[in-house]
Design a protein around this motif. Structure first.
Motif, short mmCIF file in Angstrom:
data_model
loop_
_atom_site.label_atom_id
_atom_site.label_comp_id
_atom_site.label_asym_id
_atom_site.label_seq_id
_atom_site.Cartn_x
_atom_site.Cartn_y
_atom_site.Cartn_z
N TRP A 13 13.65 47.07 -4.03
CA TRP A 13 13.76 45.63 -4.23
C TRP A 13 14.69 44.98 -3.21
N THR A 14 15.74 45.72 -2.84
CA THR A 14 16.65 45.15 -1.84
C THR A 14 15.93 44.94 -0.52
N ALA A 15 15.15 45.96 -0.13
CA ALA A 15 14.43 45.85 1.14
C ALA A 15 13.48 44.66 1.11
N THR A 17 13.48 42.03 -0.94
CA THR A 17 14.21 40.77 -1.07
C THR A 17 14.85 40.37 0.24
N PHE A 18 15.45 41.35 0.88
CA PHE A 18 16.13 41.01 2.12
C PHE A 18 15.15 40.55 3.19
N LEU A 19 14.01 41.21 3.25
CA LEU A 19 13.02 40.81 4.26
C LEU A 19 12.51 39.39 3.99
N ILE A 20 12.25 39.10 2.73
CA ILE A 20 11.80 37.75 2.38
C ILE A 20 12.89 36.73 2.75
N LEU A 21 14.11 37.09 2.34
CA LEU A 21 15.26 36.21 2.61
C LEU A 21 15.40 35.96 4.11
N LEU A 22 15.32 37.05 4.85
CA LEU A 22 15.48 36.95 6.30
C LEU A 22 14.39 36.07 6.90
N ILE A 24 12.37 33.79 5.43
CA ILE A 24 12.37 32.38 5.02
C ILE A 24 13.59 31.65 5.59
#
Lengths: 164, 385
Positions: A13-15, A17-22, A24
């Motif tokens: 989930w971190t991976a 989430t972080f990719l989405i966050l990065l 967007i």
């Protein structure tokens, strides 16, 4: 040991989430923010450069003004000096001329006086001579009208004329 | 009262920095004057609990602390009497039968492996906040001599745990803050930061001017800015979330799985942005004799991995240590079994919390600056060799 064993679920989930966050944030936040900041910095830099250029131009203008003013002042000085010189010269010239003409007039006057005097003296001499002749004529006439006196005169004259 | 209920109760009061605000919240005191209210609430609760503890079971600080530092399958808010108040979260498992999902409330917030949940003919228990699938034919969890379940195995678990949930909350908060800030810039044509943008901009500029540019260099820093900014704010915000008691202190950044993932991202980016000279410095160090080159090669290769590993451990250890200290200080009350120690515990944990608030930013900064440093090393141009 549980504490330092990474759980797969959180890694997963971190991976994600972080990719989405990065993705967007990169698209909708970092790009606009950094873009705005850098274009603002650019505009500030431009504005500063423009201000610097304007300042330099201003300095140049001021220097020009100063120079022009200096020149004008020098010119004025020169003109004033010329004028003063000219004035002095004119005055000097005028004085000289006046003196000369005065001298000349005085000389002429003196000459005229001299000649007048001479003429007057000459006339006076003539008149004195004629007067003297008249007087002498009258005296002689008178003297010679009386015989006794004529003789006496002759005698006086003869007496005075000592014969040596 | 069963043992685990007492323990839950214990946690509630002994708990930690997480729990005191909940106490306050319950009594509708939403004030920042922690000291006064804290010490009073702790006095009361400490007395209450210590008698209960004496009656039932000796207080075990280690299991309490570990329980609070680790991830969980739900937000346990508070117990009032026998009733437990908690936010349950979805549990997602991949078993031999495929996907199995259910809410964590199915376990009735038990994490001692007592409650067995049956789904699609498979039986699951929550033992110490890990989901175990009971082996076929088993009806109850049997613990082995090592304290781990003997008759169960762990299925592939991608549940939305407390940490995952808080991570998503932090993601939404980050979206709100930064997309909001970005929109402020779009609106104002003069690019003057206003509102939230005036708060965000100094931080963004700090990362750019104090981290990215000095570490990576003027030419190449721009490529790494989105990553560095995201990492910094993501870690910082989650560090802060870890300190907020009301959301039950989801200790995301103090979880090795999280730091492992973040460090892996840094490692991947470093590796992929490594230029010729970077690889040359690893495999065939220029400027030294050949035996030295051969000697240095394994060291450099190990160094490639120790850098991200140090990132992983540093963040994990710093955040977890801070939490453990606070929890340990609170545990003192119950270890000494006296009220008298409460003011000391509260005072010290307050002090540690203040330090932790600073640490949230420092650790996020260190992670970011070291990532930037590694990127800088990978992209550095060596012209004089």
């Amino acid at each position: 040991m549980d504490l330092v064993t990474p759980g797969f679920g959180l890694v997963f989930w971190t991976a994600i989430t972080f990719l989405i966050l990065l993705f967007i944030l990169k698209k909708f936040a970092w790009k606009p923010i950094l873009g705005a900041v850098s274009s603002r910095e650019e505009s500030i830099k431009d504005a500063l450069a423009a201000a610097e250029a304007a300042r330099r131009e201003m300095e140049n203008l001021q220097a020009d003004n100063e120079r022009i003013l200096q020149e004008a002042r020098a010119e004025r000085e020169a003109m004033l000096k010329d004028a003063r010189d000219m004035k002095n010269k004119m005055i000097a010239d005028a004085k000289e001329e006046a003196k000369q003409s005065a001298d000349k007039m005085i000389a002429q006057a003196q000459e005229a006086i001299q000649s007048e005097k001479k003429a007057a003296i000459a006339e006076l001499k003539g008149q004195v001579a004629s007067l003297s002749l008249e007087i002498a004529e009258k005296v002689v006439k008178q003297e010679l009208s009386n015989k006794g006196q004529q003789e006496k005169l002759v005698e006086d004259m003869l007496g005075k004329a000592t014969l040596n | 009262m069963t043992i685990h209920l007492v323990l839950l109760h214990l946690h509630r009061f002994s708990g930690t920095h997480y729990y005191f605000i909940e106490e306050m919240n319950l009594s509708a005191i939403r004030t920042l004057f922690l000291g006064v209210f804290l010490s009073t609430s702790f006095f009361v609760s400490a007395q209450e609990v210590s008698t209960e503890a004496q009656e039932d079971k000796k207080f075990d600080p280690k299991s309490m602390i570990m329980h609070h530092v680790k991830d969980a399958y739900g937000f346990h808010i508070i117990d009032i009497g026998e009733k437990k108040y908690a936010i349950s979260l979805p549990i997602i498992l991949w078993t031999d039968n495929g996907l199995t999902t259910f809410m964590s409330s199915a376990f009735e917030h038990d994490y001692y492996g007592n409650v067995v949940v049956e789904r699609n003919g498979e039986k699951f228990v929550n033992y110490k906040e890990k989901i175990y699938q009971l082996n076929l034919g088993e009806d109850a969890l049997v613990k082995g001599e090592d304290g781990y379940p003997a008759n169960a195995s762990k299925p592939l678990d991608i549940s939305i745990t407390k940490n995952v949930f808080m991570m998503w909350v932090s993601m939404l908060v980050l979206f709100l803050i930064f997309i909001g800030a970005a929109r402020k810039y779009k609106k104002s044509e003069s690019f003057v930061p206003k509102g939230i943008a005036s708060f965000v901009e100094p931080l963004v500029l700090f990362i750019r001017d104090e981290v990215a540019i000095p570490m990576i260099g003027e030419k190449k820093y721009a490529r790494y800015m989105p990553y560095l900014l995201t990492v910094f704010f993501f870690i910082w915000l989650n560090n802060i979330f870890g300190l907020i008691p009301i959301i039950n202190g989801a200790n995301l950044t103090g979880n090795i799985a999280f730091t492992l993932t973040m460090a892996t991202f840094t490692f991947i980016i470093t590796t992929f942005s490594g230029n010729k000279s970077y690889w040359k410095h690893i495999f065939w160090m220029p400027g030294v004799p050949v035996p030295m080159k051969i000697f240095l090669m394994p060291i450099e290769i190990v160094g490639m991995f120790t850098k991200p590993i140090s990132l992983m451990i540093r963040l994990f250890a710093n955040i977890t240590a801070g939490h453990i200290i606070i929890l340990a200080l609170m545990s003192l009350i119950f270890i000494f079994n006296t009220v008298a120690i409460a003011p000391v515990s509260v005072a010290f944990s307050l002090f540690i919390i203040v330090i932790e608030i600073v640490v949230t930013a420092i650790q996020a900064y260190i992670f970011t600056i070291l990532s930037a440093l590694y990127f800088g090393m990978a992209t550095e141009e060596h012209e004089h060799h």
